[in-house]
Design an enzyme around this catalytic site. Sequence first.
Site, short mmCIF file in Angstrom:
data_model
loop_
_atom_site.label_atom_id
_atom_site.label_comp_id
_atom_site.label_asym_id
_atom_site.label_seq_id
_atom_site.Cartn_x
_atom_site.Cartn_y
_atom_site.Cartn_z
CB THR A 196 19.12 -15.15 7.34
OG1 THR A 196 18.73 -16.36 7.05
CG2 THR A 196 21.01 -15.50 7.03
CD GLU A 240 9.14 -6.75 0.45
OE1 GLU A 240 8.79 -5.64 0.02
OE2 GLU A 240 9.19 -7.64 -0.37
MO1 MOS Z 1 10.76 -5.17 -2.20
S1 MOS Z 1 9.97 -3.22 -2.20
O1 MOS Z 1 9.52 -6.03 -2.97
O2 MOS Z 1 12.09 -4.86 -3.18
#
Ligand code: MOS
Length: 757
Positions: free
Chosen positions: A652, A723
């Site tokens: 993942t 992210e």
């Molecule tokens: Mo993410 S932009 O912190 O949902």
Amino acid sequence: MPIAAVPEPKANMGKPEPRYDARLKVTGAARYPSDVPVGNPAYAFLVTSAVAKGRIDRLDLADARAVPGVLEIFTHENTSELKGGKFGEGAGTSIDKLGPGIAHDGQIVAMVVADSYEAAREAAYKVKVTYSADQPSATFDSDGVKVEDATKVSEQHKKLPTKGDAEAALAGADVKIDVQYATPTQHHNPMELFTTTCVWDGDRLTVHEPSQFVYGLKNGVAQRLGADPDKVHVLSQFVGGAFGSKGTMTPRTALVALAAKKLNRPVKLVATRDQGFTIATYRAETRHHIRLGARRNGKLVGYSHEGWEVSSRPDPYVVAGVEESAHLYAFGAVATKVNIVRADRNTPGFMRSPPVVPYIFALESAMDELAEKVGIDPVEFRRINDTMTDPIEGKPYSSRSLMKCYDEAAAAFGWKSRNAKPGSMREGDWLVGWGCATAVYPTHVGVATARVRMLPNGHVRVQTAAHEIGNGVYTVLAQVAAERLGVPLENVTVEVGDSSLPPAPVAGGSNTTASTSSAVLKACDAIRDKVLHSAATANDSTVGGQAVSALKLDNGMIVAADGKTEKLEDVLKRAGVIEAYAEFVPPGVKPEAVGQLYAGKSTQTGGPHGEYLMYALGAEFAEVRVHALTREIRVPRIVGAFAAGRILNPRTVRSQYIGGMVWGISSALHEATEIDRKRARYVNDNLADYLVPVNADIREMEAILISEVDDKVNPAGVKGLGELANVGTAAALANAVYHATGVRVRDLPIRLEKLLA
Ligand code: MOS
């Protein structure tokens, strides 16, 4: 201080288990919120403002009402019972009224509800709105924008990093650059549109809506309706693209709920693609002024970074990414400032790696420019300025493997055969460029709760109101519980995305795995203690009478120090269901945060805010080919190496990294929302004109997982990484394009016309 020992990966944690929900997704069995069937639904269609600033003078609904099947048209004239106020941050949190005031183009001004979608749409087109329109301010440099110092107006960013005298340091630097960068507006465009279905049963409301925070939505909708939050139930078991766009409540939800109540019938809204540009969040355009100075040996002495970000009139949303960038290298003196540029726009909001994507693009481009100017290889330049302590406050990094990432990615990429001279690596008609950049993302951990049940048949149920937004939370929580309770993975059932479960934080800031697995670990440990206690105290137990501390639960067996064993299933047969509820509160967070989480406020810590600097890091290397004549840009390969603490599931994780780098290519070369400056209106609000990469744009992508042990970030040793990977990509590509062509493009996206000068 370590807050708990990091357990060694053994049974399940750390294994590349296939996604728990993979089969459901590929067979179409996974139900996204708008797929959930409801009885006798009515269909809603939004009418949005055709002007960006002004007011509604008159609504003429006669033609719309005459469309057969129309049940009701909701406007500001018949929805005054919706309460105002602010709940959370982000898109449209302050624009809770349908009018008559208009604060941005595309603001919801009416909602038609009809027996069929087609009737609602036809009637919506027949709603006539007469406006008094004022000249709006669209973006940077538009007349009428208001520029404010972020520290004066933003609750979240009252203080920005600063260290020493950056002006003096820059004045005394041997080599320096003084440059400006810009990033464009980006819109989310998730595959799954923005949808809401509301169903009332007496005074109880069920909301089906894709969400990154079901407790936030439940409490927010209750506030808007003046209802009891305990009577609002939000369901969001699968989300088809979120990335921040579904993190905060937006105005549509309470409106659909009110409509369903008034009509005494379920109401379903699926907003159109173009409406998604103005009723949800987006990434605002930014500008940057960077000055960076070094000694002749490459040692940085000063960094000054001033940012400008567009925001709306009512909400001072700002990402202020200098809060992250200022900790990245041993800068010497640091000065930062962020300006909010308020325009007549919908409020921007979270979009994958909100602070770091624009600010690190600027900084990592500047690092490349200064490296060249000082005559040092860009990797070595970063090594010279690497640091294990915070350049601002001197606190240590909990762990930092940046140069290990650079070394491994550079080796895999073949960086050592790079000729540093721009334009020197030509192959036929193609100019070849190689560039690199750092990826960085703050490690967040939030207050989370979970309930775990062990059933007499050895099955385990894990419950927490977390959010499966592609982050793999179903899978990793199953792995954590299977390992901690010594049961096979297939014995574990995970339930998330439901506000009737114990609350979990907003799925933002890449905190989900760290926070929820910490709560699940705690609940599993409590269950294990209960199991051992039950085994030790039962008369007919083969290990009965022994001290609990002498017992271990291992692979379905209770094993005593003296070698005696008892089967777990025998203990469970006697004990029945064993259940534990756990609350995880990260160090430094007050215990009241649990109650606040129940009330819809998520608390996170980490990044630069604790005793240690907590960051996940990576290094990305990109190759571009730019056609010598047409300037067509291709990306044959990207190699990234990333270190993010303990990896619970490499499969993942790899997909997060690859997806992140694909989005990075998109940011670098494709994506931008065009704005009609006269009308403050988005022009390319559809998937034909809003450019994103397609399969043919994506070639080789390699994600290298660098192992890293961090016993300080959280009990699971996990750093959020969802992210991380799209942070360095745009700068790596910009640096590669410069290396290929000698043309430095400082405003994204880099499209071929910018190379034709
Ligand atoms: Mo993410 S932009 O912190 O949902």
